[in-house]
Design a protein around this motif. Structure first.
Motif, PDB file in Angstrom:
ATOM      1  N   MET A  71       0.828  -1.021   0.005  1.00  0.00           N
ATOM      2  CA  MET A  71      -0.063   0.103  -0.041  1.00  0.00           C
ATOM      3  C   MET A  71       0.795   1.141   0.179  1.00  0.00           C
ATOM      4  SD  MET A  71      -3.153  -1.295  -0.203  1.00  0.00           S
ATOM      5  CE  MET A  71      -3.873   0.261  -0.224  1.00  0.00           C
ATOM      6  N   LEU A  72       1.716   1.430   0.813  1.00  0.00           N
ATOM      7  CA  LEU A  72       2.821   2.259   1.034  1.00  0.00           C
ATOM      8  C   LEU A  72       3.591   2.489  -0.496  1.00  0.00           C
ATOM      9  CD1 LEU A  72       4.252   1.954   4.505  1.00  0.00           C
ATOM     10  CD2 LEU A  72       2.437   3.731   3.927  1.00  0.00           C
ATOM     11  N   GLY A  73       4.129   1.482  -1.080  1.00  0.00           N
ATOM     12  CA  GLY A  73       4.685   1.842  -2.262  1.00  0.00           C
ATOM     13  C   GLY A  73       3.628   2.226  -3.225  1.00  0.00           C
ATOM     14  N   ASP A  74       2.448   2.018  -3.424  1.00  0.00           N
ATOM     15  CA  ASP A  74       1.339   2.591  -4.305  1.00  0.00           C
ATOM     16  C   ASP A  74       1.156   4.012  -4.076  1.00  0.00           C
ATOM     17  OD1 ASP A  74      -0.275   1.974  -6.452  1.00  0.00           O
ATOM     18  OD2 ASP A  74      -2.070   2.424  -4.988  1.00  0.00           O
ATOM     19  N   ILE A  75       1.182   4.539  -2.660  1.00  0.00           N
ATOM     20  CA  ILE A  75       0.916   5.808  -2.416  1.00  0.00           C
ATOM     21  C   ILE A  75       2.087   6.547  -2.643  1.00  0.00           C
ATOM     22  CG2 ILE A  75       0.885   7.337  -0.206  1.00  0.00           C
ATOM     23  CD1 ILE A  75      -0.976   4.930   1.103  1.00  0.00           C
ATOM     24  N   GLY A  76       3.415   5.994  -2.571  1.00  0.00           N
ATOM     25  CA  GLY A  76       4.387   6.653  -3.042  1.00  0.00           C
ATOM     26  C   GLY A  76       4.599   7.007  -4.514  1.00  0.00           C
ATOM     27  N   ALA A  77       4.228   5.902  -5.287  1.00  0.00           N
ATOM     28  CA  ALA A  77       3.999   6.083  -6.586  1.00  0.00           C
ATOM     29  C   ALA A  77       3.056   7.274  -6.925  1.00  0.00           C
ATOM     30  CB  ALA A  77       3.629   4.738  -7.567  1.00  0.00           C
ATOM     31  N   SER A  78       2.071   7.272  -6.225  1.00  0.00           N
ATOM     32  CA  SER A  78       0.828   8.334  -6.522  1.00  0.00           C
ATOM     33  C   SER A  78       1.658   9.851  -6.172  1.00  0.00           C
ATOM     34  CB  SER A  78      -0.169   8.114  -5.662  1.00  0.00           C
ATOM     35  OG  SER A  78      -1.318   9.062  -5.965  1.00  0.00           O
ATOM     36  N   PHE A  79       2.250   9.882  -5.284  1.00  0.00           N
ATOM     37  CA  PHE A  79       3.223  11.115  -4.893  1.00  0.00           C
ATOM     38  C   PHE A  79       3.934  11.543  -6.117  1.00  0.00           C
ATOM     39  CE2 PHE A  79       6.752  13.356  -3.202  1.00  0.00           C
ATOM     40  CZ  PHE A  79       6.085  14.326  -2.510  1.00  0.00           C
ATOM     41  N   LEU A  80       4.685  10.488  -6.525  1.00  0.00           N
ATOM     42  CA  LEU A  80       5.716  10.856  -7.652  1.00  0.00           C
ATOM     43  C   LEU A  80       4.995  11.101  -8.719  1.00  0.00           C
ATOM     44  CD1 LEU A  80       8.249   7.921  -7.118  1.00  0.00           C
ATOM     45  CD2 LEU A  80       8.643  10.312  -6.830  1.00  0.00           C
ATOM     46  N   LYS A  81       3.910  10.442  -9.276  1.00  0.00           N
ATOM     47  CA  LYS A  81       3.155  10.858 -10.326  1.00  0.00           C
ATOM     48  C   LYS A  81       2.317  12.174 -10.235  1.00  0.00           C
ATOM     49  CE  LYS A  81       0.781   6.853 -12.043  1.00  0.00           C
ATOM     50  NZ  LYS A  81      -0.089   5.886 -12.196  1.00  0.00           N
ATOM     51  N   ARG A  82       2.086  12.768  -9.112  1.00  0.00           N
ATOM     52  CA  ARG A  82       1.376  14.202  -8.919  1.00  0.00           C
ATOM     53  C   ARG A  82       2.762  15.068  -9.190  1.00  0.00           C
ATOM     54  NH1 ARG A  82      -2.037  10.619  -8.050  1.00  0.00           N
ATOM     55  NH2 ARG A  82      -1.567  10.402 -10.194  1.00  0.00           N
ATOM     56  N   LEU A 105       5.145  14.801 -10.943  1.00  0.00           N
ATOM     57  CA  LEU A 105       5.469  14.700 -12.676  1.00  0.00           C
ATOM     58  C   LEU A 105       4.257  15.480 -13.305  1.00  0.00           C
ATOM     59  CD1 LEU A 105       6.963  11.009 -12.766  1.00  0.00           C
ATOM     60  CD2 LEU A 105       8.045  13.187 -13.027  1.00  0.00           C
ATOM     61  N   GLY A 106       3.210  15.653 -12.699  1.00  0.00           N
ATOM     62  CA  GLY A 106       2.354  16.497 -13.278  1.00  0.00           C
ATOM     63  C   GLY A 106       1.255  15.338 -13.816  1.00  0.00           C
ATOM     64  N   ARG A 107       1.269  14.181 -13.504  1.00  0.00           N
ATOM     65  CA  ARG A 107       0.404  13.410 -14.124  1.00  0.00           C
ATOM     66  C   ARG A 107      -0.953  13.225 -13.177  1.00  0.00           C
ATOM     67  NH1 ARG A 107       2.614   9.164 -17.468  1.00  0.00           N
ATOM     68  NH2 ARG A 107       4.612  10.456 -18.433  1.00  0.00           N
ATOM     69  N   GLU A 108      -2.155  12.997 -13.821  1.00  0.00           N
ATOM     70  CA  GLU A 108      -3.301  13.047 -13.152  1.00  0.00           C
ATOM     71  C   GLU A 108      -3.913  11.580 -12.695  1.00  0.00           C
ATOM     72  OE1 GLU A 108      -5.284  15.742 -12.451  1.00  0.00           O
ATOM     73  OE2 GLU A 108      -3.613  16.982 -13.179  1.00  0.00           O
ATOM     74  N   ARG A 109      -4.708  11.589 -11.801  1.00  0.00           N
ATOM     75  CA  ARG A 109      -5.100  10.407 -11.172  1.00  0.00           C
ATOM     76  C   ARG A 109      -5.523   9.529 -12.531  1.00  0.00           C
ATOM     77  NH1 ARG A 109     -10.399   8.822  -7.649  1.00  0.00           N
ATOM     78  NH2 ARG A 109     -10.171   6.727  -7.551  1.00  0.00           N
ATOM     79  N   GLY A 110      -5.152   8.016 -12.626  1.00  0.00           N
ATOM     80  CA  GLY A 110      -5.114   7.224 -13.478  1.00  0.00           C
ATOM     81  C   GLY A 110      -4.210   7.261 -14.550  1.00  0.00           C
ATOM     82  N   ALA A 111      -3.464   8.132 -14.890  1.00  0.00           N
ATOM     83  CA  ALA A 111      -2.464   8.225 -15.905  1.00  0.00           C
ATOM     84  C   ALA A 111      -1.538   7.039 -15.828  1.00  0.00           C
ATOM     85  CB  ALA A 111      -1.733   9.597 -15.775  1.00  0.00           C
ATOM     86  N   ALA A 112      -1.134   6.729 -16.769  1.00  0.00           N
ATOM     87  CA  ALA A 112      -0.351   5.379 -16.757  1.00  0.00           C
ATOM     88  C   ALA A 112       1.214   6.075 -16.790  1.00  0.00           C
ATOM     89  CB  ALA A 112      -0.551   4.591 -17.866  1.00  0.00           C
ATOM     90  N   VAL A 113       2.092   5.164 -15.853  1.00  0.00           N
ATOM     91  CA  VAL A 113       3.504   5.502 -15.863  1.00  0.00           C
ATOM     92  C   VAL A 113       4.006   3.929 -15.979  1.00  0.00           C
ATOM     93  CG1 VAL A 113       5.445   6.327 -14.625  1.00  0.00           C
ATOM     94  CG2 VAL A 113       3.321   7.468 -14.771  1.00  0.00           C
ATOM     95  N   TYR A 136     -11.137  -3.367 -14.919  1.00  0.00           N
ATOM     96  CA  TYR A 136     -11.738  -2.262 -15.907  1.00  0.00           C
ATOM     97  C   TYR A 136     -12.970  -2.731 -16.660  1.00  0.00           C
ATOM     98  CZ  TYR A 136     -12.079   0.741 -20.131  1.00  0.00           C
ATOM     99  OH  TYR A 136     -12.545   1.612 -20.948  1.00  0.00           O
ATOM    100  N   LEU A 137     -13.038  -4.159 -17.191  1.00  0.00           N
ATOM    101  CA  LEU A 137     -13.872  -4.824 -17.635  1.00  0.00           C
ATOM    102  C   LEU A 137     -15.208  -5.068 -16.792  1.00  0.00           C
ATOM    103  CD1 LEU A 137     -11.873  -7.125 -20.002  1.00  0.00           C
ATOM    104  CD2 LEU A 137     -13.256  -5.408 -20.780  1.00  0.00           C
ATOM    105  N   LEU A 138     -14.920  -5.297 -15.526  1.00  0.00           N
ATOM    106  CA  LEU A 138     -15.846  -5.380 -14.678  1.00  0.00           C
ATOM    107  C   LEU A 138     -16.465  -3.964 -14.101  1.00  0.00           C
ATOM    108  CD1 LEU A 138     -14.398  -8.262 -12.498  1.00  0.00           C
ATOM    109  CD2 LEU A 138     -16.320  -8.288 -14.145  1.00  0.00           C
ATOM    110  N   GLY A 139     -15.956  -3.031 -14.506  1.00  0.00           N
ATOM    111  CA  GLY A 139     -16.246  -1.489 -14.231  1.00  0.00           C
ATOM    112  C   GLY A 139     -15.765  -1.089 -12.762  1.00  0.00           C
ATOM    113  N   LEU A 140     -14.917  -1.852 -12.222  1.00  0.00           N
ATOM    114  CA  LEU A 140     -14.486  -1.600 -10.885  1.00  0.00           C
ATOM    115  C   LEU A 140     -13.339  -0.356 -10.704  1.00  0.00           C
ATOM    116  CD1 LEU A 140     -14.017  -4.965  -9.435  1.00  0.00           C
ATOM    117  CD2 LEU A 140     -15.878  -3.395  -8.969  1.00  0.00           C
ATOM    118  N   LYS A 141     -12.663  -0.138 -12.178  1.00  0.00           N
ATOM    119  CA  LYS A 141     -11.671   0.853 -12.522  1.00  0.00           C
ATOM    120  C   LYS A 141     -11.967   1.444 -13.743  1.00  0.00           C
ATOM    121  CE  LYS A 141      -7.420   0.367 -11.803  1.00  0.00           C
ATOM    122  NZ  LYS A 141      -6.030   0.229 -11.823  1.00  0.00           N
TER     123      LYS A 141
END
Length: 180
Positions: free
Chosen positions: A98-109, A111-119, A171-176
């Motif tokens: 969970m913390l690794g994913d949170i850290g990546a979210s911080f880095l993405k922000r 970098l100017g990437r919006e929520r859901g943007a692929a890196v 994504y196909l199940l509508g969860l993302k």
């Protein structure tokens, strides 16, 4: 031997693979960053919530304990040496993911990437790095005994494939809202 290696590697990482999926299912609620911004950009964004983090961590730890309960039968069926998870190792893997994913979210922000943007790369391995690092801090002996170089290689190769597949399914199940 290859089946044993792959089974052991994936088994060892299951408590880290599950938390982010559980967080998606239980998400919502108050964002961790409370809406705070830095340089006009959100610190993390609405996708990182206290509830999702808590549920994801609990799901990963619970899975590790369940795996301990079925380990003997699974090891026999798979012909693999499967690790037993200590509570500290389970917590390190689950919370670390969970913390690794949170850290990546911080880095993405940043970098100017919006929520859901692929890196590419970061999206597939952020939680693995976080899980392994926190497990190494909380349960160093267990981590060194469990994650051989060969298992780490399997994890590095298999995780991106598993990540892409599970996210496409969500994504196909509508969860993302995006398939990555």
């Amino acid at each position: 031997m290859v089946v044993s290696l792959v089974a052991g590697a994936l088994w060892a990482m299951l408590p880290a693979y599950v938390p982010n999926n559980a967080a998606v299912l239980a998400g919502g609620g108050h964002p961790i960053d409370g809406g705070r911004t830095v340089d006009g950009r959100r610190l993390l964004g609405d996708g990182k919530t206290w509830r999702g983090t808590a549920v994801g961590t609990v799901a990963g730890v619970a899975l590790a304990m369940a795996l301990n309960a079925v380990r003997t039968g699974a090891a026999g069926a798979l012909g693999a040496d499967l690790p037993v998870f200590s509570l500290r190792a389970a917590l390190g893997l689950a919370l670390g993911a969970m913390l690794g994913d949170i850290g990546a979210s911080f880095l993405k922000r940043r970098l100017g990437r919006e929520r859901g943007a692929a890196v590419p790369g970061l999206d597939q391995l952020d939680f693995v790095v976080g899980a392994l690092l926190l497990a190494a801090v909380l349960a160093p002996t267990w981590t060194l005994a469990t994650f051989s170089p060969a298992r780490l290689a399997v994890i590095a190769l298999a995780t991106p494939l598993l990540h892409v597949t599970t996210n496409a399914g969500a994504y196909l199940l509508g969860l993302k809202s995006e398939p990555w």
